[in-house]
Design a protein around this motif. Structure first.
Motif, PDB file in Angstrom:
ATOM      1  N   ASP A 134       0.175  -2.229   4.569  1.00 44.93           N
ATOM      2  CA  ASP A 134      -1.168  -1.461   4.910  1.00 44.93           C
ATOM      3  C   ASP A 134      -0.784  -0.085   5.559  1.00 44.93           C
ATOM      4  O   ASP A 134      -1.246   1.079   5.525  1.00 44.93           O
ATOM      5  N   PHE A 135       0.036  -0.434   6.718  1.00 46.81           N
ATOM      6  CA  PHE A 135       0.562   0.773   7.768  1.00 46.81           C
ATOM      7  C   PHE A 135       1.320   2.027   6.937  1.00 46.81           C
ATOM      8  O   PHE A 135       0.797   2.986   7.087  1.00 46.81           O
ATOM      9  N   ILE A 136       2.212   1.603   6.123  1.00 49.82           N
ATOM     10  CA  ILE A 136       3.034   2.792   5.404  1.00 49.82           C
ATOM     11  C   ILE A 136       2.059   3.360   4.558  1.00 49.82           C
ATOM     12  O   ILE A 136       2.160   4.471   4.371  1.00 49.82           O
ATOM     13  N   CYS A 137       1.248   2.392   3.526  1.00 52.70           N
ATOM     14  CA  CYS A 137       0.399   3.231   2.733  1.00 52.70           C
ATOM     15  C   CYS A 137      -0.741   3.999   3.417  1.00 52.70           C
ATOM     16  O   CYS A 137      -1.345   4.765   2.633  1.00 52.70           O
ATOM     17  N   SER A 138      -0.885   3.907   4.594  1.00 57.27           N
ATOM     18  CA  SER A 138      -1.889   4.758   5.087  1.00 57.27           C
ATOM     19  C   SER A 138      -1.753   6.267   5.563  1.00 57.27           C
ATOM     20  O   SER A 138      -2.419   6.954   5.757  1.00 57.27           O
ATOM     21  N   PHE A 139      -0.510   6.551   5.421  1.00 61.84           N
ATOM     22  CA  PHE A 139       0.063   7.896   5.647  1.00 61.84           C
ATOM     23  C   PHE A 139       0.198   8.386   4.116  1.00 61.84           C
ATOM     24  O   PHE A 139       1.370   8.435   3.456  1.00 61.84           O
ATOM     25  N   SER A 140      -0.787   9.373   3.734  1.00 59.00           N
ATOM     26  CA  SER A 140      -0.924   9.909   2.371  1.00 59.00           C
ATOM     27  C   SER A 140      -0.012  11.029   2.082  1.00 59.00           C
ATOM     28  O   SER A 140       0.545  11.327   0.915  1.00 59.00           O
TER      29      SER A 140
END
Length: 199
Positions: free
Chosen positions: A150-156
């Protein structure tokens, strides 16, 4: 500097580029005169490191500076911020990152061996630093893989991601309820489609 012996700005820049090898030198050069200060200030405030023992208080002061109605004069120069797990999630959430126009890089450090930062800590980081393109999370442990994803995917806009742990004893098996990438391999992932592929 005597006004009668004013150097041309190009010559001043060449001299300062030679003198500005580190933060300490840049700080000293900044105090020489106003002409040099204009050239040195961007180099002094390019990287803000809040990973020292006083980092928590320094970061809180930084957040308060950005909350002021007038944007601090150093804000346009900030390109990289380094945080550790001492930073409070509520302080991170209070940060007005919109005033940091050039911010593109973030490093997250973790010193604690037993205590792992909460998911709230990571959510507050991803909320305030969502537009960064370079993320270094070397040595950071997560309670669950889901929190990590979730953390990694939050940086578009993420282009570069550094993972791993520099210490040889850092890897813990999932049965120990901590998930961290094995230390024997270091990951650096480049998400830029125009970049050459390397192993």
């Amino acid at each position: 500097m005597d006004s009668e012996i004013a150097l041309y700005s190009d010559l001043q820049e060449l001299i300062l580029q030679f003198l500005l090898g580190d933060f300490s030198s840049a700080l000293k050069c900044c105090l020489v005169c106003k002409d040099w200060q204009r050239f040195c200030r961007p180099r002094i405030f390019t990287v803000l490191d809040f990973t020292s023992r006083q980092g928590k208080e320094r970061f809180r002061g930084f957040v308060e500076l950005l909350e002021a109605p007038v944007t601090p004069t150093f804000a346009p120069y900030v390109e990289h911020i380094a945080l550790d797990d001492r930073a409070e999630p509520q302080d991170i959430e209070a940060l007005d990152s919109s005033k940091l126009a050039k911010l593109y890089s973030l490093s997250i450090k973790s010193d604690a061996e037993e205590l792992v930062p909460s998911s709230y800590y990571f959510k507050s980081i991803s909320k305030r630093f969502s537009r960064i393109t370079h993320l270094d999370m070397t040595g950071v442990a997560f309670i669950m893989r889901r929190t990590f994803l979730d953390f990694i995917c939050s940086f578009s806009e993420l282009q570069t991601l550094a993972l791993g742990d520099p210490s040889p004893s850092a890897f813990r098996w999932p049965s120990e309820k901590l998930w961290r990438k094995p230390s024997s391999i270091g990951w650096a992932i480049n998400f830029d489609p125009t970049a050459p592929y390397r192993l």
